[in-house]
Design a protein around this motif. Structure first.
Motif, PDB file in Angstrom:
ATOM      1  N   LYS A  39       0.797  -1.224   0.000  1.00 26.22           N
ATOM      2  CA  LYS A  39       0.000   0.000   0.000  1.00 26.22           C
ATOM      3  C   LYS A  39       0.832   1.277   0.000  1.00 26.22           C
ATOM      4  O   LYS A  39       0.279   2.366  -0.139  1.00 26.22           O
ATOM      5  CB  LYS A  39      -0.930   0.007   1.219  1.00 26.22           C
ATOM      6  N   ILE A  40       2.134   1.165   0.192  1.00 22.17           N
ATOM      7  CA  ILE A  40       2.990   2.353   0.236  1.00 22.17           C
ATOM      8  C   ILE A  40       4.206   2.140  -0.658  1.00 22.17           C
ATOM      9  O   ILE A  40       4.610   1.008  -0.915  1.00 22.17           O
ATOM     10  CB  ILE A  40       3.460   2.684   1.679  1.00 22.17           C
ATOM     11  N   THR A  41       4.759   3.249  -1.116  1.00 21.82           N
ATOM     12  CA  THR A  41       5.988   3.193  -1.916  1.00 21.82           C
ATOM     13  C   THR A  41       7.200   3.231  -0.996  1.00 21.82           C
ATOM     14  O   THR A  41       7.088   3.478   0.213  1.00 21.82           O
ATOM     15  CB  THR A  41       6.045   4.377  -2.884  1.00 21.82           C
ATOM     16  N   PHE A  42       8.358   3.013  -1.588  1.00 18.31           N
ATOM     17  CA  PHE A  42       9.600   3.029  -0.807  1.00 18.31           C
ATOM     18  C   PHE A  42       9.855   4.417  -0.217  1.00 18.31           C
ATOM     19  O   PHE A  42      10.320   4.545   0.913  1.00 18.31           O
ATOM     20  CB  PHE A  42      10.760   2.612  -1.712  1.00 18.31           C
ATOM     21  N   GLY A  43       9.519   5.462  -0.968  1.00 16.89           N
ATOM     22  CA  GLY A  43       9.707   6.823  -0.473  1.00 16.89           C
ATOM     23  C   GLY A  43       8.821   7.131   0.716  1.00 16.89           C
ATOM     24  O   GLY A  43       9.260   7.746   1.691  1.00 16.89           O
ATOM     25  N   ILE A  44       7.551   6.713   0.643  1.00 20.18           N
ATOM     26  CA  ILE A  44       6.637   6.935   1.774  1.00 20.18           C
ATOM     27  C   ILE A  44       7.101   6.142   2.992  1.00 20.18           C
ATOM     28  O   ILE A  44       7.031   6.627   4.128  1.00 20.18           O
ATOM     29  CB  ILE A  44       5.199   6.549   1.379  1.00 20.18           C
ATOM     30  N   LEU A  45       7.605   4.914   2.767  1.00 22.52           N
ATOM     31  CA  LEU A  45       8.137   4.116   3.874  1.00 22.52           C
ATOM     32  C   LEU A  45       9.264   4.846   4.576  1.00 22.52           C
ATOM     33  O   LEU A  45       9.318   4.893   5.816  1.00 22.52           O
ATOM     34  CB  LEU A  45       8.630   2.767   3.344  1.00 22.52           C
ATOM     35  N   GLN A  46      10.165   5.442   3.807  1.00 22.65           N
ATOM     36  CA  GLN A  46      11.280   6.175   4.408  1.00 22.65           C
ATOM     37  C   GLN A  46      10.778   7.389   5.191  1.00 22.65           C
ATOM     38  O   GLN A  46      11.283   7.695   6.277  1.00 22.65           O
ATOM     39  CB  GLN A  46      12.258   6.615   3.317  1.00 22.65           C
TER      40      GLN A  46
END
Length: 433
Positions: free
Chosen positions: A350-357
């Protein structure tokens, strides 16, 4: 400690809290409308975060700079009129400047967090089979990071430089305050040590600890809204399922849990550290007397005093042992807690790598701010012990009652206060009998 540097400390710090509450209330209620009327319109609620140095010169930021300067100047002007103090330039205006620079430094961290999403999303896109991300795109984002990093470096260096001078002025104020009363305090046990060593250590600890406290509070103000907005990407938590603002609530719960737990586990440490100062002082004092008087520092006396030192240290080691066990276990669990609560969201894609960071950084910032007590407990304990020593020192020459631990030390080591101390005169310490 405080009267020497701040005007009417109790009333002053109460007024700081009241004026801060008023300033914050105005800012969050009618602040935007006042700013808009002055030509500083707010950003649209759905506007994308600004990435780069432009983040610091938006109309909203410019309005905040002006608002903070006006409110700080008004507070300074009131105290300069109501209770003039020789150190008011440093204690009032200087404190306001430190608060602002610390807040600005925290906003640099927010700007870097805004940068994380486009950069790591670009990295994720570049690693995909049909990537359209070019090397120039990545270099451009790295250049933006370098610009923000240089601003961060400049703010950090200048703030630390100014804080060093600020703290030394505070130490100077304490030194002048005590030395102006040297005739009264010179006969108090350990007077020279308290005027020189304790004021030096108090200033040294406050230099790092004080800025860290302010930084933690400012970080909460800056990153709690960020974490709240990022909660829209996380719909549920393990075991709990769907709850409102899951990231926000999870960060607060986990941080408060660690803070309260470690505070309870380490509750005995401040008193033990203070007693440690006292038994060390008694041992050192007897040795100093022995340098000039052959009848002092005899083996039985020295052995008894050193036995007290050893006993206190062994108790301290024991209590620090289980405190360090609890602290280490919590901090190790903290390293994986954010990932643990994000597993359902990550597994569902549900999230991208950028949002995870962004989430990990914001969660870490909020957690670290709440965990300030956990991370700084040893230093706080040392500061509390110094504070108690200086407070007892001031009580001894200002006619105040000594606290329980301090009075206990005088009773154990055969020191009494003169009768005139009960009449409000300065305390003078004499050998009993």
């Amino acid at each position: 400690m405080f009267r020497s540097f701040f005007p009417q400390p109790k009333l002053f710090f109460l007024s700081v809290l009241v004026w801060s509450a008023v300033a914050v209330a105005i800012w969050y209620t009618v602040g935007e409308s006042i700013g808009a009327a002055l030509g500083f319109p707010p950003e649209a609620p759905d506007a994308e975060p600004i990435v780069g140095l432009g983040y610091f010169v938006t109309p909203g930021f410019l309005w905040f700079y002006l608002y903070y300067a006006v409110m700080s100047a008004a507070f300074y002007a009131f105290w300069a009129w109501y209770s003039p103090h020789p150190w008011q330039g440093w204690s009032i205006a200087g404190s306001a400047l430190i608060l602002f620079s610390t807040y600005f430094g925290v906003q640099v961290s927010v700007a870097i967090n805004n940068w994380r999403r486009p950069f790591f999303d670009s990295v994720q896109g570049a690693l995909s089979p049909n990537s359209t991300v070019t090397a120039a795109d990545l270099y451009g984002l790295i250049l933006i990071f370098a610009q923000i990093a240089f601003v961060s470096l400049g703010v950090f260096v200048l703030t630390r430089f100014y804080v060093s001078h600020y703290i030394f002025r505070w130490r100077t104020a304490m030194n002048d305050y005590y030395m102006a009363r040297w005739k009264e305090v010179r006969t108090i046990e350990g007077a020279s040590q308290r005027v020189q060593e304790d004021t030096m250590r108090f200033a040294g600890i406050m230099e790092g600890l004080g800025v860290s406290i302010v930084d933690s509070v400012m970080t909460l103000f800056a990153f709690l809204p960020v974490l709240f907005s990022l909660s829209q990407y996380v719909t549920e938590l393990p075991l709990l399922g769907a709850i409102p603002a899951p990231l926000f609530n999870a960060a607060i719960f986990w941080s408060l849990f660690g803070t309260v737990t470690l505070a309870l586990v380490g509750i005995k440490l401040p008193g033990l550290e203070f007693r440690n100062q006292r038994v060390e002082a008694a041992y050192r004092k007897e040795l100093v007397y022995g340098e000039d008087n052959a009848d002092r520092a005899q083996p039985p006396t020295v052995a008894e005093l050193f036995a007290n030192v050893r006993k206190n240290y062994f108790r301290l080691y024991f209590h620090y042992m289980y405190f360090n066990v609890a602290r280490s276990m919590y901090l190790q669990a903290d390293n994986i807690f954010a990932y643990l609560i994000l597993i359902p969201t990550i597994a569902a894609g549900k999230i991208t790598f950028g949002i995870l960071q962004q989430i990990l950084t914001a969660f870490g910032q909020v957690s670290n701010s709440f965990q300030y007590l956990v991370n700084s407990w040893t230093t706080i304990v040392e500061l509390l012990s110094i504070y108690k020593r200086l407070a007892a020192f001031e009580a001894a020459f200002s006619g105040k009652t000594l606290d329980e631990i301090e009075q206990e030390w005088f009773d154990i080591h055969g020191r009494t206060r003169t009768p005139e101390a009960t009449d409000g005169e300065p305390h003078t310490i004499h050998p009993a009998g």
